[in-house]
Design an enzyme around this catalytic site. Sequence first.
Site, PDB file in Angstrom:
ATOM      1  N   ALA A   1       2.069  -1.465  -2.173  1.00  0.00           N
ATOM      2  CA  ALA A   1       0.807  -1.511  -2.933  1.00  0.00           C
ATOM      3  C   ALA A   1      -0.150  -0.465  -2.392  1.00  0.00           C
ATOM      4  CB  ALA A   1       0.158  -2.898  -2.808  1.00  0.00           C
ATOM      5  N   TYR A   2      -1.209  -0.266  -3.144  1.00  0.00           N
ATOM      6  CA  TYR A   2      -2.366   0.507  -2.670  1.00  0.00           C
ATOM      7  C   TYR A   2      -3.315  -0.528  -2.096  1.00  0.00           C
ATOM      8  CZ  TYR A   2      -6.089   4.059  -2.839  1.00  0.00           C
ATOM      9  OH  TYR A   2      -7.068   4.965  -2.531  1.00  0.00           O
TER      10      TYR A   2
ATOM     11  N   GLY B   1       5.368  -1.572   5.540  1.00  0.00           N
ATOM     12  CA  GLY B   1       4.030  -2.160   5.628  1.00  0.00           C
ATOM     13  C   GLY B   1       4.049  -3.474   6.397  1.00  0.00           C
TER      14      GLY B   1
ATOM     15  N   ASP C   1      -6.316 -12.428  -3.455  1.00  0.00           N
ATOM     16  CA  ASP C   1      -7.498 -13.258  -3.751  1.00  0.00           C
ATOM     17  C   ASP C   1      -8.611 -12.416  -4.380  1.00  0.00           C
ATOM     18  OD1 ASP C   1      -7.799 -11.875  -1.303  1.00  0.00           O
ATOM     19  OD2 ASP C   1      -9.307 -13.287  -0.585  1.00  0.00           O
TER      20      ASP C   1
ATOM     21  N   TYR D   1      -9.734  -2.281  -6.574  1.00  0.00           N
ATOM     22  CA  TYR D   1      -8.500  -2.831  -6.000  1.00  0.00           C
ATOM     23  C   TYR D   1      -8.110  -4.131  -6.709  1.00  0.00           C
ATOM     24  CZ  TYR D   1      -5.532  -5.371  -2.677  1.00  0.00           C
ATOM     25  OH  TYR D   1      -4.528  -6.119  -2.115  1.00  0.00           O
TER      26      TYR D   1
HETATM   27  N1  LIG Z   1      -3.650  -6.348   3.464  1.00  0.00           N
HETATM   28  C1  LIG Z   1      -4.343  -7.380   2.970  1.00  0.00           C
HETATM   29  O1  LIG Z   1      -5.337  -7.837   3.539  1.00  0.00           O
HETATM   30  C2  LIG Z   1      -3.900  -8.025   1.674  1.00  0.00           C
HETATM   31  C3  LIG Z   1      -4.654  -9.087   1.157  1.00  0.00           C
HETATM   32  C4  LIG Z   1      -4.240  -9.689  -0.025  1.00  0.00           C
HETATM   33  C5  LIG Z   1      -3.108  -9.231  -0.680  1.00  0.00           C
HETATM   34  N2  LIG Z   1      -2.404  -8.184  -0.161  1.00  0.00           N
HETATM   35  C6  LIG Z   1      -1.225  -7.720  -0.883  1.00  0.00           C
HETATM   36  O2  LIG Z   1      -0.093  -8.006  -0.078  1.00  0.00           O
HETATM   37  C7  LIG Z   1       0.916  -7.011  -0.289  1.00  0.00           C
HETATM   38  C8  LIG Z   1       1.369  -6.467   1.042  1.00  0.00           C
HETATM   39  O3  LIG Z   1       0.246  -5.887   1.704  1.00  0.00           O
HETATM   40  P1  LIG Z   1       0.399  -5.141   3.119  1.00  0.00           P
HETATM   41  O4  LIG Z   1      -0.889  -5.314   3.840  1.00  0.00           O
HETATM   42  O5  LIG Z   1       1.682  -5.536   3.767  1.00  0.00           O
HETATM   43  O6  LIG Z   1       0.489  -3.623   2.623  1.00  0.00           O
HETATM   44  P2  LIG Z   1       0.655  -2.310   3.509  1.00  0.00           P
HETATM   45  O7  LIG Z   1       0.782  -2.656   4.944  1.00  0.00           O
HETATM   46  O8  LIG Z   1      -0.421  -1.357   3.062  1.00  0.00           O
HETATM   47  O9  LIG Z   1       2.078  -1.768   3.039  1.00  0.00           O
HETATM   48  C9  LIG Z   1       2.294  -1.203   1.786  1.00  0.00           C
HETATM   49  C10 LIG Z   1       3.501  -0.290   1.897  1.00  0.00           C
HETATM   50  O10 LIG Z   1       3.765   0.262   0.595  1.00  0.00           O
HETATM   51  C11 LIG Z   1       4.105   1.631   0.787  1.00  0.00           C
HETATM   52  N3  LIG Z   1       3.965   2.424  -0.428  1.00  0.00           N
HETATM   53  C12 LIG Z   1       2.884   3.145  -0.834  1.00  0.00           C
HETATM   54  N4  LIG Z   1       3.180   3.794  -1.976  1.00  0.00           N
HETATM   55  C13 LIG Z   1       4.458   3.496  -2.309  1.00  0.00           C
HETATM   56  C14 LIG Z   1       5.329   3.867  -3.366  1.00  0.00           C
HETATM   57  N5  LIG Z   1       4.929   4.713  -4.325  1.00  0.00           N
HETATM   58  N6  LIG Z   1       6.584   3.388  -3.385  1.00  0.00           N
HETATM   59  C15 LIG Z   1       7.007   2.551  -2.409  1.00  0.00           C
HETATM   60  N7  LIG Z   1       6.234   2.159  -1.372  1.00  0.00           N
HETATM   61  C16 LIG Z   1       4.966   2.625  -1.320  1.00  0.00           C
HETATM   62  C17 LIG Z   1       3.136   2.060   1.868  1.00  0.00           C
HETATM   63  O11 LIG Z   1       3.507   3.301   2.419  1.00  0.00           O
HETATM   64  P3  LIG Z   1       2.342   4.278   3.014  1.00  0.00           P
HETATM   65  O12 LIG Z   1       1.643   3.481   4.050  1.00  0.00           O
HETATM   66  O13 LIG Z   1       3.117   5.439   3.531  1.00  0.00           O
HETATM   67  O14 LIG Z   1       1.457   4.606   1.834  1.00  0.00           O
HETATM   68  C18 LIG Z   1       3.273   0.894   2.850  1.00  0.00           C
HETATM   69  O15 LIG Z   1       4.379   1.062   3.700  1.00  0.00           O
HETATM   70  C19 LIG Z   1       0.286  -5.993  -1.242  1.00  0.00           C
HETATM   71  O16 LIG Z   1       0.673  -6.272  -2.550  1.00  0.00           O
HETATM   72  C20 LIG Z   1      -1.202  -6.226  -1.104  1.00  0.00           C
HETATM   73  O17 LIG Z   1      -1.910  -5.852  -2.287  1.00  0.00           O
HETATM   74  C21 LIG Z   1      -2.768  -7.590   1.003  1.00  0.00           C
END
Ligand SMILES: NC(=O)c1ccc[n+]([C@@H]2O[C@H](COP(=O)([O-])OP(=O)(O)OC[C@H]3O[C@@H](n4cnc5c(N)ncnc54)[C@H](OP(=O)(O)O)[C@@H]3O)[C@@H](O)[C@H]2O)c1
Length: 296
Positions: free
Chosen positions: A68-69, A10, A110, A134
Site C-alpha cells: 500500500a501507499y 513491509g 480505520d 490516504y
Molecule cells: N501502518 C499503519 O499504521 C496502518 C494503519 C492502518 C492500516 N494499514 C494498512 O495495513 C497494510 C500494511 O501496512 P504496512 O504498515 O505493513 O505497510 P508498509 O510497511 O508501508 O509496507 C508496504 C509495502 O508495500 C510495498 N509496495 C509499494 N509499492 C508497491 C507496488 N507497486 N507493488 C508491490 N509492493 C509495493 C512497499 O515497498 P516500498 O517501501 O519500497 O515502497 C512496502 O514494502 C496497508 O494496506 C496499510 O494501508 C496500515
Amino acid sequence: MNILVTGANGQLGNEMRIVSKNSQDRYIFTDVVEVEGQGTTILDITNLDAIRKMVSDNDVKVIVNCAAYTNVDKAETDQDFCELLNAKAPENLAIAMKEVGGLLVHISTDYVFGGDPYNTPCKEEQKGTPTGVYGLTKLHGENNIQKTGVDYLIFRTAWLYSEFGKNFVKTMLNLTSTKPQLKVVFDQVGTPTYAYDLAKAIFDIIENRKFEGNTGIYHYSNEGVCSWYDFTKMIAEIAGNTSCDIQPCHSDEFPSPVKRPSYSVLDKTKVKETFGIIVPYWTDSLKICIKNLLKA
Ligand SMILES: NC(=O)c1ccc[n+]([C@@H]2O[C@H](COP(=O)([O-])OP(=O)(O)OC[C@H]3O[C@@H](n4cnc5c(N)ncnc54)[C@H](OP(=O)(O)O)[C@@H]3O)[C@@H](O)[C@H]2O)c1
C-alpha cells in the site's frame, strides 16, 4: 494451496513471513524491491499483466495484499500515485483472483472513518467518511474490490506497528530515550495494532480455511482504546525511559497537511464471533514488541 503475499518487505508482510513458516500451504513473498537473503520475488501490483502471469505460473489461489501507499501526510500532495497504489492496484489483484476463482485478502484502515464525530466503536457497515487522501483512496480500494465480484476478505486495521520498518513505537522509543521533554496529541483516539497479531489472525483464517462462506469486511485492531499520548506514555514506561517529561497537547499545536480522525476505534465483534479469534489487549502486545526491539 499456493498463496501470494504482496508488499512482503513491509511491516505486515514481514510478519506474514514469520507466522507462515510452518504452513501446510506454499507462500510466495513478493514486493517491488528485492531484499538480500529474504527470498522476495519482484511483483509490482500496479501491473495487471505481471500479476496475471505470477498467478498463472504459480497456480495462486489466495493473494494477501500487504502492499500500500502508507504515508498519510505525503498522500495529501501525491494523490494520483496514492490512488494508483491504494485503489487501482487492489482492483488489479481482485481481477486476477476473480479470473481463477481465488480469494483476495486485503488490508484497509480505520482512516476510512473519522469525518463524522463518532464516540462509539466503528462497525463494518458504517458509512466511510475519510478525512484525508490516504483514507479516501483506501475506501476507493475497498469499493473497487467489491465491484469485481471476487471472493474477498477486507481487514480494516489501525495504528500498525512491528519490529520491521518505520513506525510510531520505534520513533517514540528513540525520542523518549533522547529528549528531556515531548508533547503528544491526546485528542486523537484509536487502538494500536501489533502487526504480528494481525498476521497471525490472517494466517489462522487461511490455514484453517475459515474464509469459506465468510467473505466480507472485518475490523481488526488490538483490544482497548488510547490516545497517541497514552500510547507514548506506555511505550516509555515499558522501555524504562523515565527521564522524558511527556505532556498531552492538542492536534492544532502540530501543523499537519492532513486532518486525522479524532476517534477511529474499531469494533471487533464480527471478526471475533465469525472466526473465533482471541484479540490481545494493546499493552500486552506492545510489551512483546518492545522486548523484541530492545533485545535486537
Ligand atoms: N501502518 C499503519 O499504521 C496502518 C494503519 C492502518 C492500516 N494499514 C494498512 O495495513 C497494510 C500494511 O501496512 P504496512 O504498515 O505493513 O505497510 P508498509 O510497511 O508501508 O509496507 C508496504 C509495502 O508495500 C510495498 N509496495 C509499494 N509499492 C508497491 C507496488 N507497486 N507493488 C508491490 N509492493 C509495493 C512497499 O515497498 P516500498 O517501501 O519500497 O515502497 C512496502 O514494502 C496497508 O494496506 C496499510 O494501508 C496500515
